[in-house]
Design an enzyme around this catalytic site. Sequence first.
Site, short mmCIF file in Angstrom:
data_model
loop_
_atom_site.label_atom_id
_atom_site.label_comp_id
_atom_site.label_asym_id
_atom_site.label_seq_id
_atom_site.Cartn_x
_atom_site.Cartn_y
_atom_site.Cartn_z
N CYS A 11 0.89 -1.35 0.21
CA CYS A 11 -0.28 0.11 -0.32
C CYS A 11 0.90 1.76 0.28
O CYS A 11 1.41 1.79 1.26
CB CYS A 11 -0.73 -0.09 0.99
SG CYS A 11 -1.85 1.09 1.61
N CYS A 14 0.11 4.08 2.39
CA CYS A 14 -0.13 3.96 3.77
C CYS A 14 1.72 4.30 4.69
O CYS A 14 1.62 5.14 5.56
CB CYS A 14 0.07 2.02 3.99
SG CYS A 14 -1.72 1.43 3.78
#
Length: 83
Positions: A11, A14
Amino acid sequence: MTVTKFTAEWCGQCKSVNPILKSAIEGLEVNFKEVDIDSNPDLASQYFITKLPTIVVEEEGQELKRFLGLGNIGGLRNFLTQH
C-alpha cells in the site's frame, strides 16, 4: 487511548501517511499499533477494514472514530487533543 493503523506492505498511501501520523500523535499519550492486514486477516475482518490506510481510534475497547485513506487524516491531531 489507542491509535491503530491498518496497513499492507503493498500500500503506497500507507507509507505516505506515516509522517502525517507521526506528527499527529507526537507528544500525546496514546498507544500506537500497526497491523498488516495480510499478516492479520482475521483482525482486519473483525474491524471491517475495506480501505487502506485505515486509522482506528479507540478508548477502553470502544471505537471512537476512524480515518479512511489520506483524505481526512489531517483531522486526527485535532480529534486526539479534544478527547
